[in-house]
Design a protein around this motif. Structure first.
Motif, PDB file in Angstrom:
ATOM      1  N   ALA A 129       1.018  -1.243  -0.067  1.00 19.49           N
ATOM      2  CA  ALA A 129       0.258  -0.496  -0.063  1.00 19.49           C
ATOM      3  C   ALA A 129       0.819   1.158   0.237  1.00 19.49           C
ATOM      4  O   ALA A 129       0.213   2.382  -0.416  1.00 19.49           O
ATOM      5  CB  ALA A 129      -1.355   0.395   1.032  1.00 19.49           C
ATOM      6  N   GLY A 130       2.035   1.151   0.243  1.00 19.62           N
ATOM      7  CA  GLY A 130       2.928   2.174   0.058  1.00 19.62           C
ATOM      8  C   GLY A 130       3.001   2.933  -1.054  1.00 19.62           C
ATOM      9  O   GLY A 130       3.733   3.665  -2.024  1.00 19.62           O
ATOM     10  N   LEU A 131       3.162   1.428  -2.295  1.00 14.12           N
ATOM     11  CA  LEU A 131       3.546   2.382  -3.721  1.00 14.12           C
ATOM     12  C   LEU A 131       2.547   3.874  -3.950  1.00 14.12           C
ATOM     13  O   LEU A 131       2.798   4.351  -4.532  1.00 14.12           O
ATOM     14  CB  LEU A 131       3.167   1.550  -4.938  1.00 14.12           C
ATOM     15  N   PRO A 132       1.275   3.475  -3.589  1.00 11.47           N
ATOM     16  CA  PRO A 132       0.324   4.430  -4.236  1.00 11.47           C
ATOM     17  C   PRO A 132       0.025   5.681  -3.562  1.00 11.47           C
ATOM     18  O   PRO A 132       0.219   7.111  -4.145  1.00 11.47           O
ATOM     19  CB  PRO A 132      -1.788   4.013  -4.083  1.00 11.47           C
ATOM     20  N   LEU A 133       1.039   5.599  -2.568  1.00 12.05           N
ATOM     21  CA  LEU A 133       1.010   6.713  -1.355  1.00 12.05           C
ATOM     22  C   LEU A 133       2.102   6.648  -2.082  1.00 12.05           C
ATOM     23  O   LEU A 133       2.132   8.677  -1.524  1.00 12.05           O
ATOM     24  CB  LEU A 133       1.586   6.017   0.111  1.00 12.05           C
ATOM     25  N   LEU A 134       3.091   6.649  -2.166  1.00 15.98           N
ATOM     26  CA  LEU A 134       4.201   7.344  -2.681  1.00 15.98           C
ATOM     27  C   LEU A 134       4.313   7.616  -4.001  1.00 15.98           C
ATOM     28  O   LEU A 134       5.013   8.493  -4.785  1.00 15.98           O
ATOM     29  CB  LEU A 134       5.630   6.018  -3.532  1.00 15.98           C
ATOM     30  N   ALA A 135       3.436   7.549  -5.060  1.00 15.17           N
ATOM     31  CA  ALA A 135       2.613   7.961  -6.174  1.00 15.17           C
ATOM     32  C   ALA A 135       2.974   9.322  -5.869  1.00 15.17           C
ATOM     33  O   ALA A 135       2.439  10.118  -6.443  1.00 15.17           O
ATOM     34  CB  ALA A 135       1.680   6.985  -6.956  1.00 15.17           C
ATOM     35  N   LEU A 136       1.000   9.143  -5.296  1.00 17.90           N
ATOM     36  CA  LEU A 136       0.499  10.313  -4.451  1.00 17.90           C
ATOM     37  C   LEU A 136       1.065  11.744  -3.734  1.00 17.90           C
ATOM     38  O   LEU A 136       1.872  12.640  -4.720  1.00 17.90           O
ATOM     39  CB  LEU A 136      -0.609  10.299  -2.814  1.00 17.90           C
TER      40      LEU A 136
END
Length: 794
Positions: free
Chosen positions: A146-153
């Motif tokens: 779930a850190g990947l979409p947070l990183l993208a944002l």
């Protein structure tokens, strides 16, 4: 509140914390409160669906439907059925609104106004990221990916913003992700009887194995945050000159591509003028009839602090297919289109692209970015001009002296931006400007008198050996000594023009080169030059040439009357030109940044910049974002595979004898793979009992954990050898206890290796190879067999 509900709230909070990185991009920040409310509703729908319970796919579908309904009510209520249900018209309207938002993003500088399109993009993006985070962390019980979409944002915001508080938004986003990981750990531990925050101690006073990994994880998380925040401050900065042949970068900016901030080019310009051998920098082939006026502009210096001129920090965008019409250029000003092919030397590595001004289009390979205010191109991610050949379409603007003399006063915003001088500027500068331009009736006369003062009548001498000069008295010293080169002349004239209320800046680039026999123009190092540009409403930024013996004097400043430095056209008074003209000049287009300065020639719709010229379309940005996520997912794939395999093996199972047996074998496989991740290779030749003893011995496990290992091994032997296996409860909890013990017994490097590069993830490769072999066998079996006819038949 259940552990799953707490995890869902933490996921929503992590999304909201990561979205705070968008705050510097848009003003006002009221969108954040609306996004927080809608995100809370989305999270509540997911919690209710899991409580029913619904299947995972139905839970995600319910949240997606709720998100769509909320966006419909918030942005397209009048286009929905009964104000709630989205229909075809709703989707068309939302699509148009997104397109408007994309145009607004390319139109406005940071912080952009909160238009309806931008509001939909920001809030909709936060809700989409929130849905993905909730699905991964809560529905699928896997918080790490779930850190990947947070990183993208966060990356979207970090790529556009360049403010002094960027580190704070990184800290907030990283803290949100760390909270999510800790919440998942608390939820997992609570499922097998361990309390996250207050585990019991053993009689010897030692902490239990469940607490040590949790506290160690928190320590690791905070340590990583500290390193990420403070190490960059200790790294040396890299700077490079604008004219340096070995260009080292755009400047002292952070390199994120969202803004540019270049260093002072004065020293490298002076060095270029004083080289012993004049090396060719550029070769130009042009359609212009008069190459003596072909200046190649690199960058404009518009920030004057009283000691020097330098480029202001500007927002950059993608290179448009067609450049907007220069700010202030009216339709009644004569112009011709010029096409130039420019080839840079293979040793000349310039971060800025030399071009005639004003450019209207460019074809160049590589990754370049467009700065709309100065209409310049700057290399992105190390891109430079070394060996490049490119084509530039530009305008040869030919104003008349009358058009310049009758130009109305520029807007208040333009004057505020480009006529400001610091209070520390010596008074002799403004005093000299007034004395030189005494008797002038308009700004054009003042500009021509300033140019002639430096180039003809003032007694100044051109000398490249003079130091550039720094400090508040540099311009005053130049006016006294009357010796210098192009930097001194352009700086002094631009500063004096500002004291007279004329918007002014300094351009840096190359003076016209030397025509060659083959029709090209050779531009060398000694052609490096700087000149002032003054702004006249209806004409735009206009070149002047105060440096004696350098460049060419613009035709619109050359006197037609002998003995006079002024043109002989009747010139109106300054007071007459100050009133707004009923036939104000119009620009075909205007850059977003100049629109915010109120510097466009006309408020008509024709002056607005065309949408889409400021960068790539939204779908291309989305593809780039997906590609970036894919690149990030590759090094994390072993960890993601192991987490998914662990969740599947230790999860729910059928209560039938076959289901219990399969679950027991899966639990044993997870136990041996966990030991393998911590360095204990599996030995398939041993019985489960001997393998368990080996794991306990090599892992140095305590008696309680050793009992858990043996319980799993006994259950496996029951499944393999007993006629009627006895079911054993709590095997998954036993494996979790063993995993916690391994984490507590090894050092930090071993724990990180087991987490991010687990050895047992090689089973994924084996499984893929086996599947490939089975597919080949099926294809071979399905292929018809061709039998060779027998020679005896027939």
């Amino acid at each position: 509140m259940s552990g799953r509900a707490r995890l869902a709230l933490t996921a929503a909070a992590a999304t909201l914390m990561a979205s705070c990185a968008l705050l510097p991009l848009v003003s006002p920040v009221t969108w954040l409160f609306q996004a927080a409310f809608l995100l809370a509703v989305q999270t509540g729908v997911g919690a209710a669906a899991r409580r029913v319970p619904l299947a995972r796919s139905l839970t995600v579908a319910a949240q997606a439907l709720a998100t769509l309904l909320m966006l419909t009510v918030a942005f397209a209520r009048s286009h929905a059925i009964a104000g709630l249900i989205p229909g075809p018209d709703t989707f068309r309207y939302l699509g148009d609104l997104l397109q408007e938002g994309s145009d607004d993003v390319s139109r406005y500088a940071i912080p952009a106004p909160l238009t309806p399109g931008i509001r939909l993009m920001v809030i909709g993006g936060v809700l989409v990221v929130g849905l993905v985070v909730d699905t991964l962390a809560v529905t699928l019980r896997s918080a790490a990916p779930a850190g990947l979409p947070l990183l993208a944002l966060y990356s979207v915001a970090a790529g556009l913003s360049d403010g002094p508080t960027d580190w704070l938004w990184f800290l907030v986003a990283a803290a949100g992700y760390l909270m999510l990981l800790l919440a998942e750990g608390r939820d997992r531990l609570s499922q097998w009887g361990r309390v996250f925050g207050g585990a019991a101690r053993t009689p010897g006073g030692q902490e239990s194995g469940a607490v040590a990994p949790v506290r160690t994880g928190r320590r690791i998380g905070f340590a990583v945050l500290g390193v990420a925040l403070f190490v960059p401050f200790a790294m040396p900065s890299i700077q490079g000159g604008l004219l340096d042949g070995a260009g080292t970068g755009v400047g002292v900016g952070n390199g994120n591509g969202g803004t540019i901030s270049a260093v002072n080019p004065l020293v490298s310009l002076r060095d270029s003028l004083n080289v012993d051998e004049d090396r060719q920098v550029l070769s130009v082939r042009t359609t212009s009839d008069d190459v003596s006026d072909l200046y190649l502009r690199i960058v404009s210096l518009d920030d004057f602090d009283g000691t020097t001129w330098k480029p202001a920090q500007r927002h950059i965008t993608g290179v448009p297919g067609k450049f907007p019409t220069p700010a202030g250029l009216g339709a009644d000003v004569r112009r011709t289109t010029v096409r130039s092919t420019i080839a840079a030397a293979d040793w000349y590595a310039q971060d800025w692209l030399p071009m005639p001004y004003p450019p209207s289009g460019v074809k160049v390979a590589g990754t370049w970015r467009y700065e709309p205010v100065g209409m310049t191109l700057v290399g992105d991610h190390g891109q430079n001009t070394r060996g490049e050949t490119y084509q530039v379409t530009s305008l040869d603007v030919q104003p008349t002296a009358e058009q310049l003399a009758t130009a109305p006063e520029p807007s208040a915003a333009m004057k505020k931006e480009y006529t400001s001088v610091p209070s520390s500027l010596p008074s002799v500068v403004a005093q000299t400007a007034k004395e030189v331009t005494a008797g002038s009736s308009n700004h054009y006369e003042e500009a021509v008198k300033l140019q002639d003062y430096f180039a003809v009548t003032g007694g100044f001498q051109y000398d490249t050996q003079v130091e550039v000069g720094r400090g508040e008295g540099a311009i005053a010293n130049f006016l006294k000594q009357k010796r210098g080169f192009c930097v001194h002349f352009s700086f002094a004239m631009a500063a004096m023009a500002r004291t007279l209320g004329i918007p002014a800046r300094v351009a840096v680039g190359f003076a016209p080169g030397t025509p060659q026999a083959d029709g090209t123009v050779s531009v060398g190092l000694k052609d490096a030059h700087a000149w002032p540009e003054l702004y006249f409403e209806g004409v735009g930024w206009t070149r002047f040439e105060p440096t004696p013996t350098r460049g060419t004097t613009p035709s619109y400043t050359v006197s037609q009357t002998p003995g006079s430095s002024l043109p002989d056209e009747p010139l109106p008074s300054k007071g007459a030109s100050a009133a707004p003209s009923a036939s104000a000049s119009q620009s075909d287009s205007c850059t977003p940044q100049l629109r915010r300065l109120d510097a466009c020639a006309s408020p008509s719709a024709a002056a607005a910049v065309q949408g889409g010229d400021g960068g790539p379309p939204w779908w291309q940005l989305a593809l780039w974002a997906l590609g970036g996520l894919a690149v990030l997912a590759v090094p994390l794939s072993p960890m993601l595979y192991r987490q998914r395999a662990r969740a599947s093996r230790l999860g729910a199972h059928d209560r039938t004898p076959q289901g219990v047996a399969a679950h027991t074998l899966s639990v044993w496989l997870e136990l041996t793979d966990t030991a393998w991740d911590f360095g204990i290779l599996p030995d398939e030749s041993q019985t489960p009992r001997n393998a368990a003893a080996r794991i306990v011995r090599l892992g140095r496990l305590d008696p309680a954990t050793a009992a858990s290992v043996h319980r799993v091994a006994d259950a496996v032997e029951q499944v393999l050898y007993a006629p009627r296996p006895r079911p054993a409860a709590g095997l998954a909890d036993d494996v979790r206890r063993v995993t916690a013990a391994f984490n507590g017994a090894v050092g930090v490097p071993a724990r990180l290796r087991a987490l991010f590069a687990p050895r047992s993830s090689v089973r994924a490769v084996w499984a893929a190879s086996a599947a490939r072999s089975r597919l080949r066998e099926r294809l071979a079996a399905a292929r018809p067999t061709l039998r060779k006819p027998s020679e005896q038949e027939g």
